[in-house]
Design a protein around this motif. Structure first.
Motif, PDB file in Angstrom:
ATOM      1  N   PHE A  24       0.824  -1.203   0.000  1.00 27.29           N
ATOM      2  CA  PHE A  24       0.000   0.000   0.000  1.00 27.29           C
ATOM      3  C   PHE A  24       0.861   1.257   0.000  1.00 27.29           C
ATOM      4  CE2 PHE A  24      -2.399   3.265   2.368  1.00 27.29           C
ATOM      5  CZ  PHE A  24      -3.469   3.403   1.502  1.00 27.29           C
ATOM      6  N   VAL A  25       1.887   1.269   0.863  1.00 27.82           N
ATOM      7  CA  VAL A  25       2.780   2.433   0.953  1.00 27.82           C
ATOM      8  C   VAL A  25       3.562   2.615  -0.353  1.00 27.82           C
ATOM      9  CG1 VAL A  25       4.822   3.350   2.138  1.00 27.82           C
ATOM     10  CG2 VAL A  25       2.949   2.382   3.466  1.00 27.82           C
ATOM     11  N   VAL A  26       4.094   1.518  -0.902  1.00 29.73           N
ATOM     12  CA  VAL A  26       4.832   1.599  -2.175  1.00 29.73           C
ATOM     13  C   VAL A  26       3.905   2.107  -3.281  1.00 29.73           C
ATOM     14  CG1 VAL A  26       5.950   0.206  -3.972  1.00 29.73           C
ATOM     15  CG2 VAL A  26       6.556  -0.127  -1.578  1.00 29.73           C
ATOM     16  N   SER A  27       2.663   1.631  -3.283  1.00 30.53           N
ATOM     17  CA  SER A  27       1.694   2.090  -4.282  1.00 30.53           C
ATOM     18  C   SER A  27       1.441   3.589  -4.154  1.00 30.53           C
ATOM     19  CB  SER A  27       0.394   1.307  -4.112  1.00 30.53           C
ATOM     20  OG  SER A  27      -0.610   1.824  -4.924  1.00 30.53           O
ATOM     21  N   LEU A  28       1.274   4.069  -2.917  1.00 28.41           N
ATOM     22  CA  LEU A  28       1.059   5.507  -2.714  1.00 28.41           C
ATOM     23  C   LEU A  28       2.258   6.327  -3.167  1.00 28.41           C
ATOM     24  CD1 LEU A  28      -0.715   5.725   0.763  1.00 28.41           C
ATOM     25  CD2 LEU A  28      -1.689   6.153  -1.486  1.00 28.41           C
ATOM     26  N   ILE A  29       3.468   5.850  -2.851  1.00 32.78           N
ATOM     27  CA  ILE A  29       4.681   6.575  -3.236  1.00 32.78           C
ATOM     28  C   ILE A  29       4.803   6.636  -4.758  1.00 32.78           C
ATOM     29  CG2 ILE A  29       7.205   6.461  -3.212  1.00 32.78           C
ATOM     30  CD1 ILE A  29       6.968   5.361  -0.328  1.00 32.78           C
ATOM     31  N   ILE A  30       4.549   5.516  -5.414  1.00 32.13           N
ATOM     32  CA  ILE A  30       4.655   5.497  -6.880  1.00 32.13           C
ATOM     33  C   ILE A  30       3.575   6.360  -7.513  1.00 32.13           C
ATOM     34  CG2 ILE A  30       4.404   4.007  -8.904  1.00 32.13           C
ATOM     35  CD1 ILE A  30       5.984   1.889  -7.383  1.00 32.13           C
ATOM     36  N   LYS A  31       2.342   6.307  -6.982  1.00 35.38           N
ATOM     37  CA  LYS A  31       1.278   7.169  -7.511  1.00 35.38           C
ATOM     38  C   LYS A  31       1.648   8.642  -7.351  1.00 35.38           C
ATOM     39  CE  LYS A  31      -2.834   4.353  -6.867  1.00 35.38           C
ATOM     40  NZ  LYS A  31      -4.085   4.212  -6.130  1.00 35.38           N
ATOM     41  N   PHE A  32       2.173   9.001  -6.180  1.00 37.27           N
ATOM     42  CA  PHE A  32       2.574  10.384  -5.932  1.00 37.27           C
ATOM     43  C   PHE A  32       3.693  10.793  -6.889  1.00 37.27           C
ATOM     44  CE2 PHE A  32       5.394  13.414  -3.792  1.00 37.27           C
ATOM     45  CZ  PHE A  32       4.514  14.467  -3.622  1.00 37.27           C
ATOM     46  N   SER A  33       4.693   9.912  -7.058  1.00 40.82           N
ATOM     47  CA  SER A  33       5.829  10.229  -7.933  1.00 40.82           C
ATOM     48  C   SER A  33       5.395  10.392  -9.380  1.00 40.82           C
ATOM     49  CB  SER A  33       6.888   9.128  -7.836  1.00 40.82           C
ATOM     50  OG  SER A  33       7.345   9.008  -6.524  1.00 40.82           O
ATOM     51  N   ILE A  34       4.568   9.468  -9.853  1.00 39.10           N
ATOM     52  CA  ILE A  34       4.095   9.563 -11.240  1.00 39.10           C
ATOM     53  C   ILE A  34       3.228  10.802 -11.411  1.00 39.10           C
ATOM     54  CG2 ILE A  34       2.615   8.470 -12.974  1.00 39.10           C
ATOM     55  CD1 ILE A  34       3.642   5.763 -11.986  1.00 39.10           C
ATOM     56  N   GLY A  35       2.353  11.081 -10.439  1.00 38.68           N
ATOM     57  CA  GLY A  35       1.511  12.278 -10.516  1.00 38.68           C
ATOM     58  C   GLY A  35       2.328  13.555 -10.552  1.00 38.68           C
ATOM     59  N   ARG A  36       3.358  13.610  -9.731  1.00 40.47           N
ATOM     60  CA  ARG A  36       4.230  14.791  -9.716  1.00 40.47           C
ATOM     61  C   ARG A  36       4.965  14.936 -11.044  1.00 40.47           C
ATOM     62  NH1 ARG A  36       9.129  15.781  -5.510  1.00 40.47           N
ATOM     63  NH2 ARG A  36       9.648  17.856  -6.237  1.00 40.47           N
ATOM     64  N   PHE A  37       5.492  13.822 -11.544  1.00 42.31           N
ATOM     65  CA  PHE A  37       6.191  13.846 -12.828  1.00 42.31           C
ATOM     66  C   PHE A  37       5.263  14.297 -13.949  1.00 42.31           C
ATOM     67  CE2 PHE A  37       7.071  11.540 -16.788  1.00 42.31           C
ATOM     68  CZ  PHE A  37       8.285  12.114 -17.122  1.00 42.31           C
ATOM     69  N   VAL A  38       4.027  13.797 -13.949  1.00 42.82           N
ATOM     70  CA  VAL A  38       3.066  14.161 -15.001  1.00 42.82           C
ATOM     71  C   VAL A  38       2.724  15.641 -14.929  1.00 42.82           C
ATOM     72  CG1 VAL A  38       0.682  13.817 -15.769  1.00 42.82           C
ATOM     73  CG2 VAL A  38       2.123  11.862 -15.279  1.00 42.82           C
ATOM     74  N   ARG A  39       2.524  16.164 -13.712  1.00 40.61           N
ATOM     75  CA  ARG A  39       2.222  17.597 -13.586  1.00 40.61           C
ATOM     76  C   ARG A  39       3.367  18.448 -14.115  1.00 40.61           C
ATOM     77  NH1 ARG A  39       0.097  15.835  -8.805  1.00 40.61           N
ATOM     78  NH2 ARG A  39       1.930  16.429  -7.606  1.00 40.61           N
ATOM     79  N   ILE A  40       4.588  18.075 -13.774  1.00 38.85           N
ATOM     80  CA  ILE A  40       5.751  18.844 -14.241  1.00 38.85           C
ATOM     81  C   ILE A  40       5.908  18.702 -15.748  1.00 38.85           C
ATOM     82  CG2 ILE A  40       8.270  18.987 -14.137  1.00 38.85           C
ATOM     83  CD1 ILE A  40       8.014  18.154 -11.169  1.00 38.85           C
ATOM     84  N   ALA A  41       5.802  17.463 -16.251  1.00 35.33           N
ATOM     85  CA  ALA A  41       5.967  17.238 -17.687  1.00 35.33           C
ATOM     86  C   ALA A  41       4.846  17.886 -18.492  1.00 35.33           C
ATOM     87  CB  ALA A  41       6.011  15.735 -17.982  1.00 35.33           C
TER      88      ALA A  41
END
Length: 177
Positions: A24-41
């Protein structure tokens, strides 16, 4: 002796809960990271976020699948049960395939919608002759459209794949001018 057996069972349940919590924690971290990357990109490169949402859902599924495999392989009782399931996987796959044929067709249609991109999240589209609205989300199974009465319409991806789609939103600057 009965307490030793009970203690072992609690250790196994604790291990399973820890593995699920880590997933669950790894999933949240990856979702947050991908979301942040997508917003920046998206802001810098004008990238379409549709594929990334789909990618996030797929990564989430894989993380939980790995967690369940670890749990099944680590607990002896579940390991023997898992081996029995694996041995009968051919029959089980045929039964599940027939039972969930429409679900699989929705998933395949969702993959094709993301690959060929007749529309993206945020586009204003018309599906068939009846439904107009803005695309809110594209998942493996369905597409969510918000109509002009602020209602959410959820279409299975197979329905959308079989309908005429008119996309009123275009990102091609030559067409806009």
């Amino acid at each position: 002796m009965p307490f030793a057996h009970m203690e072992k069972r609690w250790e196994q349940i604790g291990f399973a809960l820890i593995v699920l919590a880590v997933a669950f924690v790894v999933s949240l971290i990856i979702k947050f990271s991908i979301g942040r990357f997508v917003r920046i990109a998206s802001s810098k490169l004008n990238v379409d976020p549709t594929k990334y949402k789909f990618f996030t859902n797929a990564v989430d599924f894989i993380i939980y699948l790995i967690a369940f495999i670890v749990i099944f392989k680590s607990i002896p009782e579940l390991n023997s049960f898992g081996n029995g399931l694996l041995a009968s996987a051919g029959v089980l796959a045929a039964i599940v395939g027939f039972a969930s044929q429409s679900a699989f067709s929705n998933i395949v249609s969702g993959v094709f919608l993301v690959i060929f991109m007749p529309y993206s999240v945020g586009d204003r589209i018309k599906i068939g002759q009846l439904y107009n609205g803005d695309v809110e989300d594209i998942t493996l199974r369905h597409t969510i459209i918000r109509d002009f009465e602020n209602k959410r319409i959820i279409f299975p991806n197979t329905v959308i794949s079989n309908e005429v789609i008119v996309n009123a939103t275009t990102s091609d600057q030559r067409v806009c001018m």
